[in-house]
Enzyme design. Structure first.
Site, PDB file in Angstrom:
ATOM      1  N   ASP A   1      40.450  47.166  44.968  1.00 35.39           N
ATOM      2  CA  ASP A   1      40.856  46.742  43.355  1.00 35.39           C
ATOM      3  C   ASP A   1      39.930  47.158  42.433  1.00 35.39           C
ATOM      4  O   ASP A   1      38.549  47.432  42.536  1.00 35.39           O
ATOM      5  CB  ASP A   1      41.721  45.893  43.455  1.00 35.39           C
ATOM      6  CG  ASP A   1      40.290  44.560  43.930  1.00 35.39           C
ATOM      7  OD1 ASP A   1      39.614  44.484  44.537  1.00 35.39           O
ATOM      8  OD2 ASP A   1      39.905  43.055  43.340  1.00 35.39           O
TER       9      ASP A   1
ATOM     10  N   GLU B   1      38.627  41.752  45.466  1.00 41.70           N
ATOM     11  CA  GLU B   1      37.554  41.683  45.621  1.00 41.70           C
ATOM     12  C   GLU B   1      37.333  40.396  44.114  1.00 41.70           C
ATOM     13  O   GLU B   1      37.256  40.172  43.235  1.00 41.70           O
ATOM     14  CB  GLU B   1      36.608  42.825  45.380  1.00 41.70           C
ATOM     15  CG  GLU B   1      35.116  42.220  45.572  1.00 41.70           C
ATOM     16  CD  GLU B   1      34.692  42.470  43.866  1.00 41.70           C
ATOM     17  OE1 GLU B   1      33.698  42.020  43.332  1.00 41.70           O
ATOM     18  OE2 GLU B   1      35.260  43.202  42.856  1.00 41.70           O
TER      19      GLU B   1
END
Length: 490
Positions: A79, A146
């Protein structure tokens, strides 16, 4: 589709980074990229596995003659942070990142670039695809979410990794190697309010704080940059001493781990106080511009008419503004052992007061506490919780994660330093970072795993000024491939 990056060298890593730019991947929307990588890996005959939370693991056998080497885990996250300039139209769930090259750096166009951690993922993909690199067995672990919660690492399935060496590819300074990082916890706050009609004798205005630099709440928290959330709450508390006003709404920030760049509030004032408001806004802007003159050259405060709306009852407004004003933000303590390293901090990342139903308002906020010392995380988080408990808000401490305790005597670090000197001709700087690398979380699940983190030069992460130095990517790639080629025997 913009393909400008595929002209850069080393081609393999830039080609994969271009794919990442072309594939929308904000936090919570990693599935499209993950599915694409599974299809890609399957065509190469590589083994893939998706754990129950959604992390992707791709395995590659050792190159010929390297079968006796230790298994290396290459680790990054899928991400990216979704931040854009206010005047840019961009849907991070659908639109590709449009890149440009300026003076040897790759930039996006009014949005975050996603070099954090797209370049680390791209490097691992280039290794997996290679037919001419020397390496032992490879496990490439790509985690999810994350940037928002570390959920992928926190819920990583135990036992799926066989490697005892992990190269985390999520750092942002060429020439540095990180051997420790901060732990942290999210503080999520919620409270509902009954609101009252503003009254026909009032006018509504929207106050906006904008033009701030923002940045990463770990890497940039010590740099003296202003938080738009802190400034808008400061402004409202000071205005409270100048005239009466009704508070209808406010909002600021979009991520717990990004220093807020913009914030606004809608207030209702009696006509007789309009001149006081105008004078106050002008003076506040002048004073705060002078205060942050060295760090926030583009900071402005604006005031425009708005629509009348329900407002908080006066005592509720005062209590809420006071509680937020008391909440911690910024550096709490610098490390006594590590010069220039932030030990403990808190970021007032997101604040929001909006309509939930007619005559009702909902307040929510998210803060992120970080520290190299786990007990300090608890202390600062409890202080923030106490501030909001005074107004009977619901306060939840969530997504806590451990720090990564540095081991300067680790064999992997010694090996890294030797390879770095051979490849670059320079000594590497051994550092500890005030940010939440996934190393601490993964290390807690895999006792005995040795880890280092390194990467190319990335600046302005978590903001639309994010950029990556082209030459440093080649150095990053050369260092990574040299480390793999010299992996010790199992």
């Amino acid at each position: 589709m913009n393909e400008i990056l595929t002209t850069l060298q080393p081609n393999a890593i830039w080609r994969h980074f271009q794919t990442l730019c072309n594939t929308p991947r904000p936090s919570y929307y990693e599935a499209e990229l993950r599915d694409l990588l599974i299809q890609w890996a399957s065509k190469l005959g590589l083994e893939t596995y998706v754990d129950p939370v959604g992390n992707l693991l791709i395995r590659k056998a050792a190159s010929k003659g390297m079968e006796d080497r230790a298994t290396v885990v290459l680790q990054g996250h899928l991400d990216m942070v979704a931040q854009k300039d206010a005047d840019v139209v961009h849907d991070f769930t659908k639109d590709p990142i449009v890149t440009q090259i300026i003076d040897g750096w790759v930039h996006a166009t009014g949005t975050t670039l996603g070099a954090d951690n797209g370049i680390g993922v791209a490097a691992a993909l280039a290794v997996l695809e290679s037919t001419d690199l020397a390496h032992g067995p490879i496990e490439a672990l790509f985690t999810i979410e994350e940037e928002t919660s570390l959920r992928g690492a926190l819920q990583l399935e135990e036992g799926i990794l066989k490697g005892k060496i992990m190269l985390n590819l999520d750092s942002e300074d060429r020439g540095d190697v990180y051997i420790g990082c901060a732990g942290g916890v999210d503080i999520n706050i919620k409270k509902g309010y009954l609101a009252v009609p503003a009254g026909n004798d009032k006018k509504a205005f929207k106050i906006s704080v904008s033009g701030l630099r923002g940045g990463h709440s770990g890497l940039d928290i010590h740099k003296g940059r202003a938080s738009a959330n802190v400034l808008i709450i400061r402004l409202l508390n000071l205005l409270n001493e100048q005239c009466e006003f009704g508070l209808s709404a406010f909002s600021g920030g979009t991520l717990r781990n990004a220093i807020s760049r913009d914030a606004n509030a809608t207030i209702n004032v009696a006509s007789k106080d309009e001149a006081v408001l105008l004078s106050f806004i002008s003076e506040f802007e002048k004073v705060t511009q002078a205060e942050f003159i060295s760090t926030e050259a583009n900071f402005t405060v604006s005031l425009v008419p708005a629509e009348l709306d329900y407002e908080l009852e006066a005592s509720a407004k005062n209590d809420l503004l006071s509680a937020i004003y008391c909440a911690p933000h910024g550096v709490h303590r610098m490390s006594a052992e590590l010069d220039g390293v932030t030990e403990t901090s808190c970021n007032l990342g997101v604040i929001n007061l909006c309509n939930s139903n007619e005559g009702e308002k909902a307040f929510d906020a998210c803060l992120l506490v970080r520290s190299l010392v786990d007990s300090a995380v608890e202390h600062l988080a409890c202080g923030a919780k106490a501030a909001f408990s005074l107004i009977q808000a619901e306060v939840m401490l969530e997504n806590g994660y451990p720090g990564w305790r540095p081991d300067p005597k680790a064999g992997l670090l010694k090996h890294f330093l030797e390879v770095h000197k051979t490849v670059t001709g320079q000594e590497a700087n051994v550092k500890v970072i005030h940010a939440g690398l996934e190393c601490g979380v993964i290390g807690a699940k895999y006792a005995g795993m040795e880890m280092v983190s390194f990467g190319p030069n990335i600046r302005g992460a978590h903001s639309p000024t994010e950029r990556m130095e082209i030459d440093s990517v080649a150095d990053f790639w050369n260092l990574l491939t040299a480390l793999l080629a010299s992996t010790p025997k199992a």
